[in-house]
Design a protein around this motif. Structure first.
Motif, PDB file in Angstrom:
ATOM      1  N   LEU A 186       0.851  -1.180   0.000  1.00 42.25           N
ATOM      2  CA  LEU A 186       0.000   0.000   0.000  1.00 42.25           C
ATOM      3  C   LEU A 186       0.891   1.236   0.000  1.00 42.25           C
ATOM      4  O   LEU A 186       1.983   1.207   0.572  1.00 42.25           O
ATOM      5  CB  LEU A 186      -0.901   0.002   1.240  1.00 42.25           C
ATOM      6  N   LYS A 242      -4.524  -8.532  -3.205  1.00 43.01           N
ATOM      7  CA  LYS A 242      -4.775  -7.161  -3.639  1.00 43.01           C
ATOM      8  C   LYS A 242      -5.609  -7.173  -4.902  1.00 43.01           C
ATOM      9  O   LYS A 242      -5.344  -7.941  -5.828  1.00 43.01           O
ATOM     10  CB  LYS A 242      -3.447  -6.456  -3.879  1.00 43.01           C
ATOM     11  N   GLY A 248      -5.036  -0.847  -6.911  1.00 43.62           N
ATOM     12  CA  GLY A 248      -4.510   0.356  -6.284  1.00 43.62           C
ATOM     13  C   GLY A 248      -4.134   1.250  -7.449  1.00 43.62           C
ATOM     14  O   GLY A 248      -4.963   1.517  -8.310  1.00 43.62           O
ATOM     15  N   GLU A 257      -7.338   1.872  -2.474  1.00 48.34           N
ATOM     16  CA  GLU A 257      -6.609   0.604  -2.473  1.00 48.34           C
ATOM     17  C   GLU A 257      -7.625  -0.435  -2.022  1.00 48.34           C
ATOM     18  O   GLU A 257      -8.332  -0.230  -1.022  1.00 48.34           O
ATOM     19  CB  GLU A 257      -5.435   0.642  -1.497  1.00 48.34           C
TER      20      GLU A 257
END
Length: 164
Positions: free
Chosen positions: A19, A34, A37, A121
């Motif tokens: 992040l 993930k 982002g 994110e």
């Protein structure tokens, strides 16, 4: 292996989420995947090693593939980003099925801003209930009702673990 190589390995295994404000290291029994982002991810064809190991351990790889396919194919906004409302629907539809296999699933997000733009994110955290039954991520993005339900599920899992 250098520090940057070990971080890449940790991201690939799902024990860290990269992040912009710093890495989030997962607790014991928790793995992350993930979604997006600054860059988009091919969630259908890339499974973090730790997530895969958890799914195989719990006999949930088929369920995971179904879940992640629905997620990847869900409608996106005009920039191609995942819509939280769609992720919530999919999470809601699958969380009970994952819980039956001993896994809690949490959609997490955090707003990030810099001098140029603001973005979200987004990631999924998968929790092995037998290892960390009370875990609920602070970035869990859900309604108050869903958060209360998650807390009840975590307490029930902890009680069942104590009895075992």
């Amino acid at each position: 292996m250098g520090a940057s190589e070990s971080k890449k390995q940790a991201y690939a295994e799902g024990v860290r989420v990269d992040l912009p404000w710093g890495d989030k290291k997962m607790e014991e029994g928790v793995w992350a995947e993930k979604l997006e982002g600054y860059s988009k991810k091919d969630v259908k064809n890339t499974v973090p090693a730790g997530v895969q190991a958890l799914m195989e351990k719990k006999g949930a790889m088929d369920l995971y593939q179904e879940f992640i396919t629905f997620l990847a194919d869900s409608s996106k906004d005009f920039l191609g980003s995942y819509q939280s409302s769609e992720i919530h629907k999919i999470e809601e539809a699958y969380k009970g099925r994952f819980a039956e296999r001993g896994i809690h699933v949490f959609y997490c997000r955090k707003m990030m801003s810099d001098q140029y733009n603001t973005h979200w994110e987004k990631w999924i955290e998968y929790v092995d209930i037998s290892v960390n039954p009370k875990y609920i991520p602070k970035e869990y993005h859900a309604s108050k009702e869903a958060k209360a339900e998650a807390k009840q599920m975590a307490e029930a899992a902890e009680a069942a673990k104590v009895k075992a």
